[in-house]
Write a protein that holds these residues in place. Structure first.
Motif, short mmCIF file in Angstrom:
data_model
loop_
_atom_site.label_atom_id
_atom_site.label_comp_id
_atom_site.label_asym_id
_atom_site.label_seq_id
_atom_site.Cartn_x
_atom_site.Cartn_y
_atom_site.Cartn_z
N LYS A 184 0.57 -1.27 -0.22
CA LYS A 184 -0.44 -0.08 0.06
C LYS A 184 1.15 0.78 -0.06
CE LYS A 184 -3.97 -1.09 0.05
NZ LYS A 184 -5.84 -1.15 -1.00
N VAL A 185 1.63 0.78 0.84
CA VAL A 185 2.89 2.66 1.06
C VAL A 185 3.14 2.73 -0.73
CG1 VAL A 185 5.06 3.05 1.86
CG2 VAL A 185 3.17 2.30 3.26
N LEU A 186 3.90 1.26 -1.00
CA LEU A 186 4.54 1.52 -2.55
C LEU A 186 3.84 2.28 -3.87
CD1 LEU A 186 6.58 -1.15 -2.90
CD2 LEU A 186 7.18 0.37 -1.57
N GLU A 187 2.34 1.34 -3.59
CA GLU A 187 1.01 2.49 -4.32
C GLU A 187 1.16 3.94 -3.77
OE1 GLU A 187 -1.62 -0.40 -4.06
OE2 GLU A 187 -0.57 -1.75 -4.53
N LYS A 188 1.15 3.76 -3.12
CA LYS A 188 0.35 5.41 -2.37
C LYS A 188 1.53 6.54 -2.51
CE LYS A 188 -3.80 3.89 -2.13
NZ LYS A 188 -4.89 4.38 -2.72
N ILE A 189 2.75 6.47 -2.51
CA ILE A 189 3.83 6.71 -2.33
C ILE A 189 3.99 8.15 -3.06
CG2 ILE A 189 5.59 5.79 -3.12
CD1 ILE A 189 7.12 7.08 -0.34
N PRO A 190 3.62 7.79 -4.66
CA PRO A 190 3.79 8.91 -5.49
C PRO A 190 2.34 9.70 -5.63
CG PRO A 190 4.46 6.41 -6.72
CD PRO A 190 2.93 6.25 -5.09
N ASP A 191 1.24 9.06 -4.84
CA ASP A 191 0.28 9.91 -5.68
C ASP A 191 0.36 11.40 -4.10
OD1 ASP A 191 -0.44 8.69 -7.22
OD2 ASP A 191 -1.39 7.30 -5.91
N VAL A 192 1.01 10.68 -3.05
CA VAL A 192 1.12 11.69 -1.92
C VAL A 192 2.71 12.38 -1.83
CG1 VAL A 192 -0.15 10.13 -0.15
CG2 VAL A 192 2.01 9.95 -0.23
N ILE A 193 3.75 12.12 -2.58
CA ILE A 193 5.01 12.59 -2.45
C ILE A 193 5.31 14.49 -2.38
CG2 ILE A 193 5.81 12.25 -4.33
CD1 ILE A 193 7.40 11.57 -1.20
N ASP A 194 4.05 15.10 -3.00
CA ASP A 194 4.07 16.08 -3.27
C ASP A 194 3.63 17.07 -2.10
OD1 ASP A 194 1.61 15.46 -3.25
OD2 ASP A 194 0.95 17.38 -4.82
N ALA A 195 3.10 16.43 -1.23
CA ALA A 195 3.23 16.97 0.05
C ALA A 195 4.10 16.87 1.01
CB ALA A 195 2.07 16.42 0.66
N SER A 196 5.42 16.34 0.39
CA SER A 196 6.58 16.87 0.95
C SER A 196 7.83 17.73 0.66
CB SER A 196 7.11 15.15 1.10
OG SER A 196 7.95 15.42 0.05
N TYR A 197 6.96 18.10 -0.63
CA TYR A 197 8.34 18.88 -1.19
C TYR A 197 8.98 20.36 -1.20
CZ TYR A 197 6.52 16.92 -5.85
OH TYR A 197 6.23 16.12 -7.34
N GLU A 198 7.64 21.22 -0.11
CA GLU A 198 8.55 22.12 0.33
C GLU A 198 9.97 21.21 1.84
OE1 GLU A 198 7.05 25.94 3.59
OE2 GLU A 198 5.19 24.42 2.57
#
Length: 258
Positions: A184-198
């Motif tokens: 689940k982590v592998l599947e979801k991380i590309p979709d939520v990683i933008d929250a870590s950009y800053e």
């Protein structure tokens, strides 16, 4: 993060090679804005000096071919000298009361600041780095590491109740649960990683690192970083100067002598 920032930066830079030459050139035009102005203006200054020489030759030998040939040579030599003095000499050289140093190299600190900003805005921005991590040729390595870390993290999170969980679920189902969490982590991380950009931008601070390191380079190393961006077009620029010079010579010939 997982020891991958350098790897991500490297692959983001490699991808730059697949961009069109015009896009690559745009990345450096802002760095060399003053040098490009110099190239344009040098056509007048050097052209005038060589034009005086051409006129002197013409006064003593007025063959028809002199003007176009001299125009070609003037245009060629003018652009050649203009391009050379941008990066040469590499080290400051004192000649009488003048200090000669490559025009670009004189502005190393200023150019380093601009270069770092442009590179981090157009190439090494956080999104490009994460894209390289997720889709680069070593992306499998990243996802394998992420899976391994997730399994370890899950074990740590339920360490106190792990014996009870295994007793209740059985070892096989417990391991399946951990694997399911990891997937689940592998599947979801590309979709939520933008929250870590800053946060990633602040943590890596690539712009400051590049700016400082570029400013600390020796003149030869600094030239080696930036000169290749111009080298691909140098021959074309020099040849273009020659062609335009010859064209002007032909125009002069027909204007003056019909």
């Amino acid at each position: 993060m997982f020891g991958l920032p350098f790897w991500a930066c490297f692959h983001a830079l490699v991808r730059l090679r697949s961009r069109s030459r015009s896009q690559q050139s745009n990345s450096f035009q802002e760095c060399g804005d003053k040098e490009f102005i110099f190239i344009r203006r040098s056509g007048f200054y050097f052209g005038f000096l060589f034009g005086v020489l051409q006129m002197t030759v013409w006064l003593f030998y007025d063959a028809g071919w002199i003007l176009p040939v001299a125009g070609f040579l003037v245009g060629w030599v003018t652009n050649y000298i203009a391009l050379k003095v941008i990066f040469q000499p590499l080290e400051p050289k004192q000649i009488l009361c003048w200090t000669l140093h490559g025009i670009f190299l004189k502005r190393q600190v200023e150019v380093s600041e601009t270069f770092a900003r442009v590179i981090c805005t157009e190439i090494l921005h956080v999104k490009a780095m994460w894209d390289a991590i997720f889709t680069g040729r070593l992306s499998k390595n990243f996802f394998a590491m992420l899976r391994a870390h997730t399994l370890v993290f899950t074990d740590k999170m339920i360490a106190e109740i792990k014996p009870l969980a295994i007793a209740a679920m059985g070892a096989d189902k417990f391991n399946q649960m951990k694997e399911s969490i990891a997937q689940k982590v592998l599947e979801k991380i590309p979709d939520v990683i933008d929250a870590s950009y800053e946060y990633t931008q602040e943590a890596l601070d690539m712009e400051a690192t590049i700016r400082v390191k570029m400013a600390q380079l020796s003149s030869s190393d600094f030239e080696g970083v930036l000169h290749p961006a111009f080298q691909e077009d140098e021959i074309q620029l020099i040849a273009l100067g020659g062609v335009l010079g010859a064209a002007v010579g032909v125009i002069q010939l027909f204007t003056l002598f019909g």
